[in-house]
Design a protein around this motif. Sequence first.
Motif, PDB file in Angstrom:
ATOM      1  N   GLU A 181       0.856  -1.175   0.000  1.00 47.05           N
ATOM      2  CA  GLU A 181       0.000   0.000   0.000  1.00 47.05           C
ATOM      3  C   GLU A 181       0.900   1.235   0.000  1.00 47.05           C
ATOM      4  OE1 GLU A 181      -3.827   1.012   2.529  1.00 47.05           O
ATOM      5  OE2 GLU A 181      -2.046   1.777   3.568  1.00 47.05           O
ATOM      6  N   TYR A 182       0.498   2.255  -0.796  1.00 44.87           N
ATOM      7  CA  TYR A 182       1.279   3.488  -0.844  1.00 44.87           C
ATOM      8  C   TYR A 182       0.364   4.628  -1.261  1.00 44.87           C
ATOM      9  CZ  TYR A 182       5.146   6.690  -1.899  1.00 44.87           C
ATOM     10  OH  TYR A 182       6.004   7.760  -1.905  1.00 44.87           O
ATOM     11  N   PHE A 218       8.814   2.901  -4.588  1.00 41.19           N
ATOM     12  CA  PHE A 218       8.185   4.209  -4.663  1.00 41.19           C
ATOM     13  C   PHE A 218       9.183   5.309  -4.309  1.00 41.19           C
ATOM     14  CE2 PHE A 218       5.157   1.011  -3.252  1.00 41.19           C
ATOM     15  CZ  PHE A 218       4.196   1.095  -4.246  1.00 41.19           C
ATOM     16  N   LEU A 219       8.977   6.465  -4.929  1.00 42.87           N
ATOM     17  CA  LEU A 219       9.770   7.659  -4.641  1.00 42.87           C
ATOM     18  C   LEU A 219       8.858   8.865  -4.798  1.00 42.87           C
ATOM     19  CD1 LEU A 219      12.528   9.050  -4.098  1.00 42.87           C
ATOM     20  CD2 LEU A 219      12.856   9.111  -6.587  1.00 42.87           C
ATOM     21  N   GLY A 220       8.535   9.526  -3.669  1.00 44.29           N
ATOM     22  CA  GLY A 220       7.639  10.673  -3.735  1.00 44.29           C
ATOM     23  C   GLY A 220       6.284  10.274  -4.288  1.00 44.29           C
ATOM     24  N   TYR A 234       6.891   6.110 -12.905  1.00 45.62           N
ATOM     25  CA  TYR A 234       5.525   6.423 -13.335  1.00 45.62           C
ATOM     26  C   TYR A 234       4.880   7.300 -12.278  1.00 45.62           C
ATOM     27  CZ  TYR A 234       0.533   5.641 -14.258  1.00 45.62           C
ATOM     28  OH  TYR A 234      -0.801   5.807 -14.503  1.00 45.62           O
ATOM     29  N   ASP A 235       4.496   8.511 -12.655  1.00 45.81           N
ATOM     30  CA  ASP A 235       3.852   9.433 -11.711  1.00 45.81           C
ATOM     31  C   ASP A 235       2.412   8.994 -11.468  1.00 45.81           C
ATOM     32  OD1 ASP A 235       2.350  11.895 -10.764  1.00 45.81           O
ATOM     33  OD2 ASP A 235       4.390  12.682 -10.810  1.00 45.81           O
ATOM     34  N   ASP A 257      15.709  10.394  -2.366  1.00 50.41           N
ATOM     35  CA  ASP A 257      16.042  11.790  -2.670  1.00 50.41           C
ATOM     36  C   ASP A 257      17.530  12.066  -2.521  1.00 50.41           C
ATOM     37  OD1 ASP A 257      13.428  12.477  -3.216  1.00 50.41           O
ATOM     38  OD2 ASP A 257      12.984  13.040  -1.145  1.00 50.41           O
ATOM     39  N   GLU A 258      18.208  11.310  -1.673  1.00 51.09           N
ATOM     40  CA  GLU A 258      19.608  11.586  -1.365  1.00 51.09           C
ATOM     41  C   GLU A 258      20.577  10.509  -1.840  1.00 51.09           C
ATOM     42  OE1 GLU A 258      19.804  12.180   2.825  1.00 51.09           O
ATOM     43  OE2 GLU A 258      18.831  14.139   2.757  1.00 51.09           O
ATOM     44  N   ARG A 259      20.105   9.320  -2.077  1.00 55.73           N
ATOM     45  CA  ARG A 259      21.003   8.218  -2.400  1.00 55.73           C
ATOM     46  C   ARG A 259      20.486   7.386  -3.567  1.00 55.73           C
ATOM     47  NH1 ARG A 259      23.698  10.861   0.436  1.00 55.73           N
ATOM     48  NH2 ARG A 259      24.801  10.274   2.360  1.00 55.73           N
TER      49      ARG A 259
END
Length: 275
Positions: A181-182, A218-220, A234-235, A257-259
């Motif tokens: 879930e996200y 997931f990222l953001g 994929y946004d 975001d950093e690595r």
Amino acid sequence: MPFTMVRSLTLKLFSLNMRVLFLLLLLTSISQAQVKPLTVLKFDKAVEHAFVDRPGDLYIQFENGSIRKYDTNGKIIKETSPSEKVTVFEPRDGSRAFSYHRKGQWYSFALFGSFNKEIIPEEFAIEPWLVCSSGDKNLWIVDAADFSIKKINTNKGTIDVEVLLSQDLHKNKEDLIMIREYQNFLFIHNKNEGIEIHNAIGKRVKIIPGKDIEYFNFLGEELYFRQNKKLIFYDLYDTSVHEMEVADDVKVLLVTDERLFKVYTNKAEIFVQNP
């Protein structure tokens, strides 16, 4: 040609050459920054999978079932060796992790390294196959008996959502390999169909097709997954897509975001993002 014109042309060529040289030096420095890792981790066990938590720490799950946690710079924090290899592991916020074990049909919300085992009540699902966390206490369950998904309120002991999965896609429970879930979406990875995206009430809103999708994360606001030697982003809101290449020998590529973490079968390389 008059001297002033020659001088002017020479200065222009010199200026152009300096700009080209500067650009080449800039590209070289960027390339070197991308190629040279901040840290290289060596493993004495074969890697099965890798994860990152919300603060950006790295978790390596080995084939023997043990899970090792590293900070963003590659310093080992802790290793846990559960007596039973977990089926689903979610590091979540870095302290209170979630685990699910199919054979024992238990789940756990606990500090990393501990397992506060809770047995899944039989009235929730006839044949639980995949289970993930929903919020801080609740569960999503894929029931292989009828290929349904159920959202369980563990406080109330109730089934808040129950929806049948598409019968034309789900014919073999072995095809279902991951669930997460996200941001109020539910993601189910069917290795022969792709990644299904369901909303908060269980309705399928999209499927990203692909038998060759290997894993997702997931990222953001983005879902990203590996497919055809690429990491595809994929946004979830505007559906825009961008991608990056992934080398063949990289088993798992994780981005924060950093690595940037390149995980191989016997090592991992940690790179700084936007140095």
